[in-house]
Design a protein around this motif. Structure first.
Motif, PDB file in Angstrom:
ATOM      1  N   SER A 182      50.339  48.075  38.854  1.00  0.00           N
ATOM      2  CA  SER A 182      49.094  48.647  38.629  1.00  0.00           C
ATOM      3  C   SER A 182      48.112  47.998  39.681  1.00  0.00           C
ATOM      4  O   SER A 182      48.513  47.099  40.398  1.00  0.00           O
ATOM      5  CB  SER A 182      48.521  48.040  37.255  1.00  0.00           C
ATOM      6  N   GLN A 183      47.015  48.412  39.616  1.00  0.00           N
ATOM      7  CA  GLN A 183      46.089  48.227  40.957  1.00  0.00           C
ATOM      8  C   GLN A 183      45.637  46.614  40.493  1.00  0.00           C
ATOM      9  O   GLN A 183      45.467  45.802  41.440  1.00  0.00           O
ATOM     10  CB  GLN A 183      44.952  49.105  40.900  1.00  0.00           C
ATOM     11  N   LEU A 184      45.607  46.260  39.419  1.00  0.00           N
ATOM     12  CA  LEU A 184      45.105  45.118  38.872  1.00  0.00           C
ATOM     13  C   LEU A 184      46.044  44.126  39.511  1.00  0.00           C
ATOM     14  O   LEU A 184      45.967  42.734  39.862  1.00  0.00           O
ATOM     15  CB  LEU A 184      45.004  44.866  37.559  1.00  0.00           C
ATOM     16  N   ASP A 185      47.548  44.483  39.174  1.00  0.00           N
ATOM     17  CA  ASP A 185      48.386  43.496  39.479  1.00  0.00           C
ATOM     18  C   ASP A 185      48.658  43.406  40.928  1.00  0.00           C
ATOM     19  O   ASP A 185      48.838  42.428  41.709  1.00  0.00           O
ATOM     20  CB  ASP A 185      50.034  44.174  38.855  1.00  0.00           C
ATOM     21  N   LEU A 186      48.488  44.503  41.772  1.00  0.00           N
ATOM     22  CA  LEU A 186      48.307  44.495  43.185  1.00  0.00           C
ATOM     23  C   LEU A 186      47.226  43.405  43.656  1.00  0.00           C
ATOM     24  O   LEU A 186      47.614  42.954  44.612  1.00  0.00           O
ATOM     25  CB  LEU A 186      48.220  45.991  43.408  1.00  0.00           C
ATOM     26  N   PHE A 187      46.312  43.675  43.135  1.00  0.00           N
ATOM     27  CA  PHE A 187      45.235  42.621  43.714  1.00  0.00           C
ATOM     28  C   PHE A 187      45.555  41.269  43.430  1.00  0.00           C
ATOM     29  O   PHE A 187      45.206  40.411  44.398  1.00  0.00           O
ATOM     30  CB  PHE A 187      43.858  43.037  42.699  1.00  0.00           C
ATOM     31  N   ARG A 188      46.118  40.996  42.287  1.00  0.00           N
ATOM     32  CA  ARG A 188      46.457  39.494  41.937  1.00  0.00           C
ATOM     33  C   ARG A 188      47.261  39.043  43.002  1.00  0.00           C
ATOM     34  O   ARG A 188      47.609  37.910  43.308  1.00  0.00           O
ATOM     35  CB  ARG A 188      47.067  39.554  40.439  1.00  0.00           C
ATOM     36  N   ARG A 197      38.504  37.500  45.123  1.00  0.00           N
ATOM     37  CA  ARG A 197      38.153  38.208  46.144  1.00  0.00           C
ATOM     38  C   ARG A 197      39.241  38.298  47.210  1.00  0.00           C
ATOM     39  O   ARG A 197      40.016  37.257  47.867  1.00  0.00           O
ATOM     40  CB  ARG A 197      36.935  37.409  47.065  1.00  0.00           C
ATOM     41  N   LEU A 198      39.185  39.639  47.916  1.00  0.00           N
ATOM     42  CA  LEU A 198      40.580  39.808  48.929  1.00  0.00           C
ATOM     43  C   LEU A 198      39.676  39.520  50.494  1.00  0.00           C
ATOM     44  O   LEU A 198      38.959  40.261  50.908  1.00  0.00           O
ATOM     45  CB  LEU A 198      40.823  41.164  48.841  1.00  0.00           C
ATOM     46  N   GLN A 199      40.229  38.493  51.005  1.00  0.00           N
ATOM     47  CA  GLN A 199      39.792  38.304  52.451  1.00  0.00           C
ATOM     48  C   GLN A 199      40.781  38.971  53.018  1.00  0.00           C
ATOM     49  O   GLN A 199      41.785  39.281  53.045  1.00  0.00           O
ATOM     50  CB  GLN A 199      40.054  36.694  52.663  1.00  0.00           C
ATOM     51  N   LEU A 200      40.254  39.219  54.486  1.00  0.00           N
ATOM     52  CA  LEU A 200      40.931  40.079  55.557  1.00  0.00           C
ATOM     53  C   LEU A 200      42.345  39.344  55.824  1.00  0.00           C
ATOM     54  O   LEU A 200      43.302  39.794  55.824  1.00  0.00           O
ATOM     55  CB  LEU A 200      40.037  40.155  56.576  1.00  0.00           C
ATOM     56  N   ARG A 201      42.084  38.123  55.812  1.00  0.00           N
ATOM     57  CA  ARG A 201      43.415  37.170  56.093  1.00  0.00           C
ATOM     58  C   ARG A 201      44.420  37.553  55.168  1.00  0.00           C
ATOM     59  O   ARG A 201      45.726  37.511  55.417  1.00  0.00           O
ATOM     60  CB  ARG A 201      43.008  35.932  56.075  1.00  0.00           C
ATOM     61  N   SER A 238      36.010  42.879  46.383  1.00  0.00           N
ATOM     62  CA  SER A 238      35.747  42.325  45.022  1.00  0.00           C
ATOM     63  C   SER A 238      36.929  43.193  44.277  1.00  0.00           C
ATOM     64  O   SER A 238      37.536  44.093  44.603  1.00  0.00           O
ATOM     65  CB  SER A 238      34.590  42.271  44.419  1.00  0.00           C
ATOM     66  N   LEU A 239      37.303  42.451  43.117  1.00  0.00           N
ATOM     67  CA  LEU A 239      38.195  43.136  42.070  1.00  0.00           C
ATOM     68  C   LEU A 239      37.732  44.664  41.869  1.00  0.00           C
ATOM     69  O   LEU A 239      38.659  45.556  41.779  1.00  0.00           O
ATOM     70  CB  LEU A 239      38.402  42.484  40.875  1.00  0.00           C
ATOM     71  N   GLN A 240      36.273  44.727  41.810  1.00  0.00           N
ATOM     72  CA  GLN A 240      35.909  46.101  41.244  1.00  0.00           C
ATOM     73  C   GLN A 240      35.813  47.015  42.520  1.00  0.00           C
ATOM     74  O   GLN A 240      36.509  48.037  42.302  1.00  0.00           O
ATOM     75  CB  GLN A 240      34.456  45.910  40.805  1.00  0.00           C
ATOM     76  N   GLU A 241      35.687  46.376  43.672  1.00  0.00           N
ATOM     77  CA  GLU A 241      35.682  47.362  44.751  1.00  0.00           C
ATOM     78  C   GLU A 241      37.258  47.772  45.251  1.00  0.00           C
ATOM     79  O   GLU A 241      37.597  49.021  45.331  1.00  0.00           O
ATOM     80  CB  GLU A 241      35.234  46.473  46.107  1.00  0.00           C
ATOM     81  N   PHE A 242      38.024  46.834  44.794  1.00  0.00           N
ATOM     82  CA  PHE A 242      39.492  47.196  44.939  1.00  0.00           C
ATOM     83  C   PHE A 242      39.868  48.133  44.178  1.00  0.00           C
ATOM     84  O   PHE A 242      40.815  49.065  44.222  1.00  0.00           O
ATOM     85  CB  PHE A 242      40.340  45.936  44.945  1.00  0.00           C
TER      86      PHE A 242
END
Length: 495
Positions: A182-188, A197-201, A238-242
């Protein structure tokens, strides 16, 4: 920064090759051993071969499937009588004792700078010098003669080289469909510091993208802007943006932007030269020399990949990578997949060792860099700090811990896996991360001999048993023709 190396602690080991009966090694496991029934994960949940890294990689791209050895095995089966082939499952249950495999030989490093004398050919001695302990890396000057180097280049040119491809995009959709995450799992998985929050790094540390393009912070921000993933333009998701981002839009964007050669993960051309029975006598001699160097069984060395010859022109490079992938339930080794009675969506290269030969002196650049060699610790996130990506061999090779200058005839070799304590393959060695620095002037020629070993001892044993059966039943006709290579076996080329 990851490049902050510290003095390595010498290993308390013997100055000779590790003997087959090394303390701690267990007896060889047969096919009936229940502990080998399921392939265990090779990597701890960290680093470049962590399960998080693997899952993210599978979602963004399809693992590189162009392993030539699999094609070689396919030819074995295709040339036979399919109607008489009982299939892998029945073959595995055939008569005869279950095969057993002894412990894998492994050279001890002793300490950086240690040298030992070995005799690999009849008329001269070679000296092996330890370059690092993490990874276990060695250098052998004069492993090949100048004449052998020129002949290999000549044979490669006669056969013809093709552009090296990394992560082909045609399998991308299939890979995305097979990986149900899932997209949530991918974000995590991407969110390494768990701050939501997903930093560029964090994105850069975990991705190799669909068309083989090497991503920089500027590339990521350009993509975010094109697919409207980052409304405030701060480079952080952010999680919402992702969650609002459609990954297929990302793929369409990548597919629609053809990368220049300088923007690829790898910028080179390569070909493969057959080294088996009937190959050119120099190819056979080199394989036998590698056999004596590695002290591995002839079955393992002879059934490994052909010799890969690579040409890097001016501007050529290969960003830092590891030669072997982890094996999880979703993967299988390329070299044993055709005899395994298993169905998995992905395959990976299982390369116990890399033996790399420098075929010419390079006018400018072209070093082999090991960015984190002999660091006290390994942290993948620390590979990218303050806009410096240690994996980027076009910009930051000078910041890597260890660089090996190409010298004609010199070989370097290293182990891509740690030992498991039982004489077999353990975790992927994160410190084996390496790359080819930018060639600033002239042309660079190298060749690779990869030694393939399946992390499943039982599956490797079955693979060797099946290949031996094919050779017995098929005789000389069981070998693939490889007509172009066979035509060279008696060639006498003026160099």
């Amino acid at each position: 920064m990851a490049a902050a190396a510290a003095a390595p602690r010498p290993e308390a080991v013997s100055s000779q090759w590790a003997p087959p009966g090394h303390e701690g090694a267990r007896t060889a496991a047969g096919l009936g051993d229940c502990e080998d029934a399921r392939v265990r994960p090779l990597c701890k949940p960290r680093g470049i071969c962590s399960r998080a890294y693997f899952l993210v990689l599978m979602v963004f791209v399809h693992l590189y499937l162009g392993n030539v050895l699999a094609l070689l095995l396919f030819v074995h089966y295709s040339n036979g009588d399919e109607s008489s082939d009982p299939g892998p499952q029945h073959r595995a249950q055939g008569p005869g004792p279950a095969p057993t495999l002894g412990p894998l030989a492994r050279l001890e490093g002793i300490k950086v700078g240690h040298e030992r004398k070995v005799q690999l050919v009849a008329d001269r001695d070679h000296f092996i010098r330890t370059l690092s302990l993490k990874p276990l890396l060695f250098e052998i000057p004069g492993f090949l003669s100048d004449e052998e180097c020129r002949l290999i280049i000549h044979l490669a040119q006669m056969k013809g080289l093709q552009r090296s491809q990394i992560l082909p995009t045609e399998e991308y959709e299939e890979a995305m469909g097979a990986m149900q995450v899932s997209q949530l799992d991918l974000f995590r998985l991407l969110d390494q510091n768990h701050d939501g929050r997903l930093q560029l790094r964090e994105v850069l540390a975990q991705t190799r993208l669909g068309n083989g393009r090497w991503m920089t912070p500027e590339n990521i921000q350009e993509m975010y802007s094109a697919i409207k993933a980052d409304p405030d333009g701060d480079g952080v998701l952010s999680l919402q943006e992702f969650s609002d981002m459609d990954l297929r839009d990302f793929h369409k964007y990548m597919k629609g932007h053809k990368a220049a050669s300088s923007e690829l993960v790898r910028n080179s051309h390569h070909t493969w030269l057959y080294q088996g029975e009937g190959a050119h006598h120099v190819m056979r001699a080199i394989r036998q020399r590698v056999l004596r160097l590695t002290r591995l069984s002839p079955e393992i060395v002879e059934l490994s990949e052909p010799l890969q010859v690579v040409r890097y022109g001016e501007g050529g490079h290969y960003h830092a990578h590891v030669d072997s992938g982890p094996v999880y339930p979703e993967t299988i080794c390329s070299h044993t997949k055709l005899i395994a009675n298993e169905s998995v969506p992905f395959e990976t290269s299982c390369r116990y060792m890399t033996v790399l030969f420098y075929l010419n002196n390079v006018t400018g650049g072209g070093e082999t860099v090991f960015p984190v060699a002999d660091n006290r610790t390994y942290d993948e996130m620390s590979l990218i700090q303050d806009d410096v990506d240690l994996r980027d061999t076009r910009r930051h090779c000078d910041k890597g811990n260890l660089r090996v200058k190409p010298r004609q005839g010199t070989a370097v070799f290293w182990y891509n896996y740690l030992p498991d304590g039982q004489g077999w393959v353990g975790d992927v060695d994160d410190y084996s991360l390496h790359g080819g620095c930018l060639v600033t002037s002239g042309t660079k020629w190298i060749a690779n001999n990869w030694i393939n070993v399946d992390p499943s001892r039982a599956r490797q044993a079955l693979f060797q048993q099946e290949m031996a059966r094919l050779a017995r039943e098929g005789g000389t006709d069981s070998q693939p023709e490889w007509a172009l290579d066979r035509a060279y076996r008696d060639a006498r080329v003026e160099l």
